[in-house]
Design an enzyme around this catalytic site. Structure first.
Site, PDB file in Angstrom:
ATOM      1  N   TYR A  98     126.101  55.903  69.064  1.00 28.30           N
ATOM      2  CA  TYR A  98     127.481  56.160  67.884  1.00 28.30           C
ATOM      3  C   TYR A  98     127.188  55.082  67.047  1.00 28.30           C
ATOM      4  O   TYR A  98     127.133  53.989  67.284  1.00 28.30           O
ATOM      5  CB  TYR A  98     128.533  56.217  68.724  1.00 28.30           C
ATOM      6  CG  TYR A  98     129.813  56.492  67.762  1.00 28.30           C
ATOM      7  CD1 TYR A  98     130.183  57.423  66.958  1.00 28.30           C
ATOM      8  CD2 TYR A  98     130.587  55.457  67.452  1.00 28.30           C
ATOM      9  CE1 TYR A  98     131.051  57.678  65.948  1.00 28.30           C
ATOM     10  CE2 TYR A  98     131.678  55.410  66.659  1.00 28.30           C
ATOM     11  CZ  TYR A  98     132.075  56.440  65.779  1.00 28.30           C
ATOM     12  OH  TYR A  98     132.995  56.507  65.007  1.00 28.30           O
ATOM     13  N   ASP A 170     129.649  56.474  77.246  1.00 22.20           N
ATOM     14  CA  ASP A 170     130.508  56.668  76.311  1.00 22.20           C
ATOM     15  C   ASP A 170     130.664  58.510  76.581  1.00 22.20           C
ATOM     16  O   ASP A 170     129.631  58.979  76.519  1.00 22.20           O
ATOM     17  CB  ASP A 170     130.088  56.411  74.919  1.00 22.20           C
ATOM     18  CG  ASP A 170     130.983  56.675  73.999  1.00 22.20           C
ATOM     19  OD1 ASP A 170     131.673  57.834  74.063  1.00 22.20           O
ATOM     20  OD2 ASP A 170     131.033  56.205  72.804  1.00 22.20           O
TER      21      ASP A 170
END
Ligand SMILES: *Cc1c(COP(=O)(O)O)cnc(C)c1O
Length: 380
Positions: A98, A170
């Site tokens: 990300y 995540d």
């Protein structure tokens, strides 16, 4: 309790003074103490707030864990994990991490003497080869953004445990409804609660979840010491959103499956990325570790930038916006939006071309979403 019951009930007994079934927003900064050092477990709202506590208990229970901590954003939660490290430590992360996490790693922490390796984790052998004597964390993100690559959580957490490293997952893209990394061996789970957990594009938040008491105590110390905590209204909105997480995820997944299939057959579409498609390279691993394949679909058009522009301009239900994981269907152009900060050559090498679009499939009716895409593609 099973998942949907937990989503609605965990951490939220009816208010004992009024019977209110909906958990109250405790809009207070401090708590009156009976005498010095004698209080009801709450002394100052940076340290503890009942609405935040309810959310922390709720999210931990959804991941099958004992401990949860909430933060003002997903990145505030991610930043907190890095406080566990010392100068000289090394972190292994995916090469399509990300963007905000990549930015924290490379622009904030490199200067304090931390080092990072960004590798393709779809082959666990790459992870094994990247381990150094000073490796302390293996960071996992699956499905990844925007190409929806799948990493085998169990394989990688095993490598981490064998090398004495912490494993962090995540889990934002899957949500705990679809994937529960602690059960697959992870030490810490990160969520951006801004996405599927709250689900309505109306709040920013983050969370850390662990089952290890020692880790929890350290992370809780940082949470209080740094103070990037969410306010009670934000916690309330996330608690409210979570109640419908299972219902929404079912709809996200069924809409996404239908859309991926439709796009795969469309003559103007070059390639579709969706782990639910049997020709997706991570399909079998996804099948093993996820309940369903999620609500994110990426596609590459045969046309270049001009066609992409016309496609996006002509969509009416898919709103052009950053972010994902909410009831609204969204379209994102990674090359100019979420992934614009990655140098062009690196981006293209990774498959993030000018013709790539990422769809966050919402909860509208499947027929309406398909008609919207059909109309958009007519203009390409
Ligand atoms: C959005 C997102 C984050 C960051 O969360 P914020 O709430 O925007 O700070 C981290 N990881 C992933 C996978 C995300 O999608």
């Amino acid at each position: 309790m099973k998942f949907s019951t937990k989503a609605i009930r965990a951490g939220q007994a009816p208010d004992p003074s009024t019977g209110a079934i909906s958990f109250p927003i405790y809009q207070t900064s401090t708590y009156v103490q009976e005498e010095p050092s004698k209080h009801k477990g709450f002394s100052y709202a940076r340290t503890e707030n009942p609405t935040r506590k309810a959310l922390e208990v709720n999210l931990a229970s959804l991941e099958g864990a004992r401990f949860g901590l909430c933060f003002a954003s997903g990145l505030a939660a991610i930043n907190t994990i890095l406080n566990l490290l010392q100068s000289g430590d090394h972190v292994i992360a995916p090469d399509d991490l990300y963007g905000g996490t990549y930015r924290i790693f490379t622009q904030l922490y490199k200067k304090f003497g931390l080092s990072f390796s960004f590798i393709d984790q779809t082959d666990p052998g790459n992870v094994e080869r990247a381990i150094q004597k000073n490796t302390k964390i293996i960071w996992i993100e699956t499905p990844s953004n925007p190409l929806l690559k799948i990493t085998d959580i169990q394989e990688i957490t095993k490598i981490a445990a064998n090398s004495g490293c912490l494993s962090v997952v995540d889990n934002t893209f899957a949500s705990p409804y679809l994937q529960q990394p602690l059960r697959l061996g992870a030490d810490i789970i990160v969520h951006s609660t801004t996405k599927y957990l709250s689900g309505h594009s109306d709040v920013i938040g983050g969370a850390l979840i662990t089952d290890k008491e020692e880790l929890f105590e350290k992370l809780k110390f940082f949470q209080n010491a740094v103070g990037a905590v969410p306010g009670p209204q934000d916690c309330y909105l996330i608690l409210r959103g979570v109640k419908t997480l299972p219902l929404r995820m079912e709809k996200h997944c069924s809409n996404a499956g239908a859309i991926a299939k439709y796009l795969g057959l469309h003559p103007k579409v070059k390639k579709v990325y969706y782990p639910g498609l049997t020709d997706h390279p991570g399909h079998n691993v996804a099948r093993k570790q996820m309940r369903d394949f999620g609500g994110m679909v990426s596609l590459e058009l045969k046309s270049g930038w001009e066609g992409v522009f016309r496609f996006v301009k002509n969509l009416k239900l898919f709103s052009l916006a950053e972010s994902l994981g909410t009831v609204f269907s969204l379209v994102n152009h990674p090359a100019t939006m979420t992934h614009a900060s990655i140098p062009k050559e690196v981006r293209e090498q990774r498959g993030i071309t000018e013709s790539l679009l990422r769809l966050s499939i919402g909860c509208e009716d499947e027929e309406d979403l398909l008609a919207d895409l059909e109309n958009g593609l007519k203009h390409v």
